[in-house]
Design a protein around this motif. Structure first.
Motif, mmCIF file in Angstrom:
data_model
loop_
_atom_site.group_PDB
_atom_site.id
_atom_site.type_symbol
_atom_site.label_atom_id
_atom_site.label_comp_id
_atom_site.label_asym_id
_atom_site.label_seq_id
_atom_site.Cartn_x
_atom_site.Cartn_y
_atom_site.Cartn_z
ATOM 1 N N SER A 51 0.655 -1.646 -0.146
ATOM 2 C CA SER A 51 -0.058 0.551 0.228
ATOM 3 C C SER A 51 0.456 1.130 -0.014
ATOM 4 O O SER A 51 2.387 1.098 0.108
ATOM 5 N N GLU A 52 -0.144 2.361 -0.053
ATOM 6 C CA GLU A 52 1.587 3.646 -0.042
ATOM 7 C C GLU A 52 1.494 3.792 0.916
ATOM 8 O O GLU A 52 1.019 3.625 2.621
ATOM 9 N N SER A 66 4.577 12.249 -5.294
ATOM 10 C CA SER A 66 3.597 11.902 -3.949
ATOM 11 C C SER A 66 2.176 11.997 -5.565
ATOM 12 O O SER A 66 2.233 11.984 -6.112
ATOM 13 N N SER A 67 1.587 10.309 -4.352
ATOM 14 C CA SER A 67 0.500 9.960 -5.230
ATOM 15 C C SER A 67 -0.582 10.749 -4.259
ATOM 16 O O SER A 67 -2.055 10.173 -5.441
ATOM 17 N N GLN A 76 0.564 11.284 0.480
ATOM 18 C CA GLN A 76 0.942 9.178 0.418
ATOM 19 C C GLN A 76 2.397 9.120 -1.207
ATOM 20 O O GLN A 76 2.250 9.968 -2.149
ATOM 21 N N PHE A 77 2.834 8.495 -0.926
ATOM 22 C CA PHE A 77 3.729 7.578 -2.019
ATOM 23 C C PHE A 77 3.615 6.505 -2.405
ATOM 24 O O PHE A 77 3.211 5.101 -1.714
ATOM 25 N N ASP A 78 4.245 6.081 -3.254
ATOM 26 C CA ASP A 78 3.748 4.966 -3.703
ATOM 27 C C ASP A 78 5.367 4.513 -3.305
ATOM 28 O O ASP A 78 6.575 4.472 -3.374
ATOM 29 N N PRO A 79 5.516 3.161 -2.551
ATOM 30 C CA PRO A 79 6.891 2.979 -2.271
ATOM 31 C C PRO A 79 7.697 2.235 -3.459
ATOM 32 O O PRO A 79 8.776 2.019 -3.240
#
Length: 139
Positions: free
Chosen positions: A2-3, A31-32, A40-43
């Motif tokens: 997950s984010e 950031s997503s 929030q960021f993608d892994p």
């Protein structure tokens, strides 16, 4: 997976949140979205941050690092740029080797004063001429 929120990315990457925000403002990462006030960021950002850290450690500027990513965000590194940086590092290593040898010589020199040592005087002369690496030192 997950984010990840900005605090988690900061913790995992060992980079302050302020640096993450700066990298985002420079277009190095994105950031997503947000959850509340937190980015929030993608892994996948962790791998990108690792590449940025490696580039910084090698002495690349942020602009140079930005050019290492293609339009899709994936690494697209110019091999000629890597070769040029490796050559630059070789030159710097050679300069540092001479400096290290100079310091070792100065520390172990048997002359009563450093200014009485012909080798040290040669080093000083080279340094005054703007070429501190121009004198070989017998360490």
């Amino acid at each position: 997976m997950s984010e990840l929120d900005i605090a988690e990315v900061s913790r995992r990457a060992g980079v302050p949140a302020s640096t993450l925000r700066y990298y985002e403002s420079r277009g190095l990462i994105a950031s997503s979205g947000r959850r509340g006030l937190r980015r929030q960021f993608d892994p996948g950002v962790l791998e990108r941050l690792a590449l940025i850290a490696l580039g910084r450690a090698a002495g690349f500027t942020l602009d140079e690092i930005a050019r290492m990513f293609g339009p899709d965000g994936r690494p697209d590194i110019d091999r000629a740029m890597l070769t040029a940086k490796a050559d630059e590092l070789d030159r710097k290593i050679a300069e540092l080797d001479v400096l290290r040898d100079t310091l070792r010589h100065a520390a172990a020199c048997p002359a009563p004063r450093h200014t009485e040592c012909p080798t040290f005087r040669g080093i000083l002369h080279a340094a005054m001429a703007g070429d501190p690496g121009g004198q070989d030192v017998d360490a």
